[in-house]
Design a protein around this motif. Structure first.
Motif, PDB file in Angstrom:
ATOM      1  N   LYS A 154       0.822  -1.213   0.000  1.00 46.58           N
ATOM      2  CA  LYS A 154       0.000   0.000   0.000  1.00 46.58           C
ATOM      3  C   LYS A 154       0.855   1.261   0.000  1.00 46.58           C
ATOM      4  CE  LYS A 154      -3.864   2.248   2.252  1.00 46.58           C
ATOM      5  NZ  LYS A 154      -4.894   2.155   3.287  1.00 46.58           N
ATOM      6  N   LYS A 155       1.931   1.260   0.803  1.00 51.00           N
ATOM      7  CA  LYS A 155       2.810   2.434   0.858  1.00 51.00           C
ATOM      8  C   LYS A 155       3.391   2.728  -0.521  1.00 51.00           C
ATOM      9  CE  LYS A 155       7.054   2.248   1.818  1.00 51.00           C
ATOM     10  NZ  LYS A 155       8.426   2.162   2.176  1.00 51.00           N
ATOM     11  N   ASN A 156       3.899   1.709  -1.195  1.00 52.55           N
ATOM     12  CA  ASN A 156       4.492   1.911  -2.517  1.00 52.55           C
ATOM     13  C   ASN A 156       3.441   2.289  -3.555  1.00 52.55           C
ATOM     14  OD1 ASN A 156       7.510   1.402  -2.690  1.00 52.55           O
ATOM     15  ND2 ASN A 156       6.823  -0.236  -1.338  1.00 52.55           N
ATOM     16  N   ARG A 157       2.263   1.718  -3.437  1.00 54.03           N
ATOM     17  CA  ARG A 157       1.191   2.074  -4.370  1.00 54.03           C
ATOM     18  C   ARG A 157       0.825   3.551  -4.220  1.00 54.03           C
ATOM     19  NH1 ARG A 157      -3.987   2.529  -3.959  1.00 54.03           N
ATOM     20  NH2 ARG A 157      -4.216   1.501  -1.943  1.00 54.03           N
ATOM     21  N   GLU A 158       0.753   4.001  -2.978  1.00 62.28           N
ATOM     22  CA  GLU A 158       0.413   5.407  -2.746  1.00 62.28           C
ATOM     23  C   GLU A 158       1.543   6.337  -3.187  1.00 62.28           C
ATOM     24  OE1 GLU A 158      -0.721   5.319   1.397  1.00 62.28           O
ATOM     25  OE2 GLU A 158      -2.799   4.810   0.879  1.00 62.28           O
ATOM     26  N   ILE A 159       2.790   5.933  -2.974  1.00 62.08           N
ATOM     27  CA  ILE A 159       3.930   6.736  -3.441  1.00 62.08           C
ATOM     28  C   ILE A 159       3.865   6.922  -4.955  1.00 62.08           C
ATOM     29  CG2 ILE A 159       6.441   6.644  -3.824  1.00 62.08           C
ATOM     30  CD1 ILE A 159       6.650   5.415  -0.971  1.00 62.08           C
ATOM     31  N   HIS A 160       3.507   5.854  -5.666  1.00 67.48           N
ATOM     32  CA  HIS A 160       3.435   5.906  -7.131  1.00 67.48           C
ATOM     33  C   HIS A 160       2.097   6.459  -7.637  1.00 67.48           C
ATOM     34  CE1 HIS A 160       6.978   3.359  -6.693  1.00 67.48           C
ATOM     35  NE2 HIS A 160       7.281   3.744  -7.922  1.00 67.48           N
ATOM     36  N   LYS A 161       1.211   6.777  -6.688  1.00 69.37           N
ATOM     37  CA  LYS A 161      -0.091   7.369  -7.032  1.00 69.37           C
ATOM     38  C   LYS A 161      -0.865   6.517  -8.033  1.00 69.37           C
ATOM     39  CE  LYS A 161       1.142  12.194  -6.086  1.00 69.37           C
ATOM     40  NZ  LYS A 161       2.346  12.111  -5.360  1.00 69.37           N
ATOM     41  N   ILE A 162      -0.952   5.223  -7.729  1.00 67.51           N
ATOM     42  CA  ILE A 162      -1.734   4.333  -8.580  1.00 67.51           C
ATOM     43  C   ILE A 162      -2.815   3.657  -7.732  1.00 67.51           C
ATOM     44  CG2 ILE A 162       0.043   3.922 -10.323  1.00 67.51           C
ATOM     45  CD1 ILE A 162       0.772   1.344  -8.940  1.00 67.51           C
ATOM     46  N   THR A 163      -3.893   3.315  -8.380  1.00 64.82           N
ATOM     47  CA  THR A 163      -4.999   2.651  -7.699  1.00 64.82           C
ATOM     48  C   THR A 163      -4.712   1.158  -7.572  1.00 64.82           C
ATOM     49  OG1 THR A 163      -6.152   2.156  -9.757  1.00 64.82           O
ATOM     50  CG2 THR A 163      -6.637   4.294  -8.705  1.00 64.82           C
ATOM     51  N   GLN A 164      -5.506   0.508  -6.748  1.00 65.03           N
ATOM     52  CA  GLN A 164      -5.393  -0.948  -6.648  1.00 65.03           C
ATOM     53  C   GLN A 164      -5.678  -1.580  -8.001  1.00 65.03           C
ATOM     54  OE1 GLN A 164      -8.065  -2.175  -3.502  1.00 65.03           O
ATOM     55  NE2 GLN A 164      -6.470  -1.963  -1.936  1.00 65.03           N
ATOM     56  N   ALA A 165      -6.663  -1.054  -8.701  1.00 71.60           N
ATOM     57  CA  ALA A 165      -7.012  -1.604 -10.016  1.00 71.60           C
ATOM     58  C   ALA A 165      -5.855  -1.464 -10.998  1.00 71.60           C
ATOM     59  CB  ALA A 165      -8.262  -0.917 -10.559  1.00 71.60           C
ATOM     60  N   ASN A 166      -5.188  -0.312 -10.975  1.00 72.31           N
ATOM     61  CA  ASN A 166      -4.062  -0.094 -11.873  1.00 72.31           C
ATOM     62  C   ASN A 166      -2.909  -1.031 -11.523  1.00 72.31           C
ATOM     63  OD1 ASN A 166      -1.403   1.810 -12.529  1.00 72.31           O
ATOM     64  ND2 ASN A 166      -2.987   1.776 -14.130  1.00 72.31           N
ATOM     65  N   LEU A 167      -2.649  -1.205 -10.229  1.00 71.81           N
ATOM     66  CA  LEU A 167      -1.590  -2.118  -9.810  1.00 71.81           C
ATOM     67  C   LEU A 167      -1.921  -3.538 -10.226  1.00 71.81           C
ATOM     68  CD1 LEU A 167       1.071  -2.676  -8.353  1.00 71.81           C
ATOM     69  CD2 LEU A 167      -0.230  -2.798  -6.201  1.00 71.81           C
ATOM     70  N   ALA A 168      -3.168  -3.929 -10.052  1.00 70.68           N
ATOM     71  CA  ALA A 168      -3.595  -5.272 -10.454  1.00 70.68           C
ATOM     72  C   ALA A 168      -3.346  -5.484 -11.946  1.00 70.68           C
ATOM     73  CB  ALA A 168      -5.072  -5.475 -10.122  1.00 70.68           C
ATOM     74  N   GLU A 169      -3.679  -4.478 -12.746  1.00 70.74           N
ATOM     75  CA  GLU A 169      -3.477  -4.572 -14.193  1.00 70.74           C
ATOM     76  C   GLU A 169      -1.992  -4.698 -14.526  1.00 70.74           C
ATOM     77  OE1 GLU A 169      -4.026  -1.556 -17.876  1.00 70.74           O
ATOM     78  OE2 GLU A 169      -5.786  -1.803 -16.577  1.00 70.74           O
TER      79      GLU A 169
END
Length: 80
Positions: free
Chosen positions: A12-27
Protein backbone atom coordinates in the motif's frame (compact mmCIF):
# COMPACT_ATOMS: atom_id res chain seq x y z
CA UNK A 1 7.02 -14.76 19.81
CA UNK A 2 6.95 -15.24 16.09
CA UNK A 3 7.68 -12.69 13.40
CA UNK A 4 4.72 -11.60 11.35
CA UNK A 5 5.27 -9.93 8.05
CA UNK A 6 2.85 -7.19 7.10
CA UNK A 7 3.50 -7.21 3.37
CA UNK A 8 0.26 -5.32 2.83
CA UNK A 9 1.68 -2.19 4.46
CA UNK A 10 4.63 -2.21 2.06
CA UNK A 11 2.41 -2.77 -0.97
CA UNK A 12 0.00 0.00 0.00
CA UNK A 13 2.81 2.43 0.86
CA UNK A 14 4.49 1.91 -2.52
CA UNK A 15 1.19 2.07 -4.37
CA UNK A 16 0.41 5.41 -2.75
CA UNK A 17 3.93 6.74 -3.44
CA UNK A 18 3.44 5.91 -7.13
CA UNK A 19 -0.09 7.37 -7.03
CA UNK A 20 -1.73 4.33 -8.58
CA UNK A 21 -5.00 2.65 -7.70
CA UNK A 22 -5.39 -0.95 -6.65
CA UNK A 23 -7.01 -1.60 -10.02
CA UNK A 24 -4.06 -0.09 -11.87
CA UNK A 25 -1.59 -2.12 -9.81
CA UNK A 26 -3.60 -5.27 -10.45
CA UNK A 27 -3.48 -4.57 -14.19
CA UNK A 28 0.29 -3.92 -14.13
CA UNK A 29 0.83 -7.25 -12.34
CA UNK A 30 -1.75 -9.28 -14.29
CA UNK A 31 -3.61 -9.95 -11.04
CA UNK A 32 -7.16 -9.40 -9.88
CA UNK A 33 -8.23 -6.33 -7.95
CA UNK A 34 -9.43 -8.71 -5.21
CA UNK A 35 -5.91 -10.14 -4.88
CA UNK A 36 -4.35 -6.70 -4.43
CA UNK A 37 -7.00 -5.79 -1.88
CA UNK A 38 -6.39 -9.01 0.08
CA UNK A 39 -2.62 -8.45 0.05
CA UNK A 40 -3.01 -4.90 1.36
CA UNK A 41 -5.33 -6.06 4.13
CA UNK A 42 -2.95 -8.93 5.03
CA UNK A 43 -5.65 -11.51 4.38
CA UNK A 44 -3.39 -13.39 1.98
CA UNK A 45 0.31 -13.17 1.20
CA UNK A 46 1.65 -12.99 -2.33
CA UNK A 47 3.82 -15.75 -3.71
CA UNK A 48 7.44 -14.96 -4.50
CA UNK A 49 6.53 -14.80 -8.20
CA UNK A 50 3.93 -12.16 -7.34
CA UNK A 51 6.43 -10.25 -5.20
CA UNK A 52 8.63 -10.06 -8.29
CA UNK A 53 5.70 -8.70 -10.33
CA UNK A 54 4.91 -6.14 -7.62
CA UNK A 55 8.52 -4.96 -7.46
CA UNK A 56 8.59 -4.50 -11.23
CA UNK A 57 5.28 -2.62 -11.12
CA UNK A 58 6.83 -0.25 -8.58
CA UNK A 59 9.98 0.03 -10.75
CA UNK A 60 12.09 -1.38 -7.91
CA UNK A 61 14.74 -4.04 -7.71
CA UNK A 62 13.29 -7.20 -6.16
CA UNK A 63 15.96 -7.07 -3.44
CA UNK A 64 14.93 -3.51 -2.54
CA UNK A 65 11.27 -4.52 -2.29
CA UNK A 66 12.10 -7.58 -0.17
CA UNK A 67 14.28 -5.40 2.08
CA UNK A 68 11.29 -3.12 2.70
CA UNK A 69 9.22 -6.18 3.58
CA UNK A 70 11.92 -7.39 5.99
CA UNK A 71 12.04 -3.97 7.64
CA UNK A 72 8.29 -4.30 8.22
CA UNK A 73 8.67 -7.42 10.34
CA UNK A 74 6.81 -7.16 13.60
CA UNK A 75 7.10 -9.54 16.49
CA UNK A 76 3.75 -10.86 17.64
CA UNK A 77 2.90 -13.23 20.45
CA UNK A 78 1.25 -16.42 19.29
CA UNK A 79 -0.37 -18.79 21.76
CA UNK A 80 1.41 -22.11 22.19
Amino acid sequence: MQPRIFIGKVIKKNREIHKITQANLAERCSLSLVSISKFERNITEPSFATIIKLAKAFEMEVSEFVREIEEGLEMVHTPD
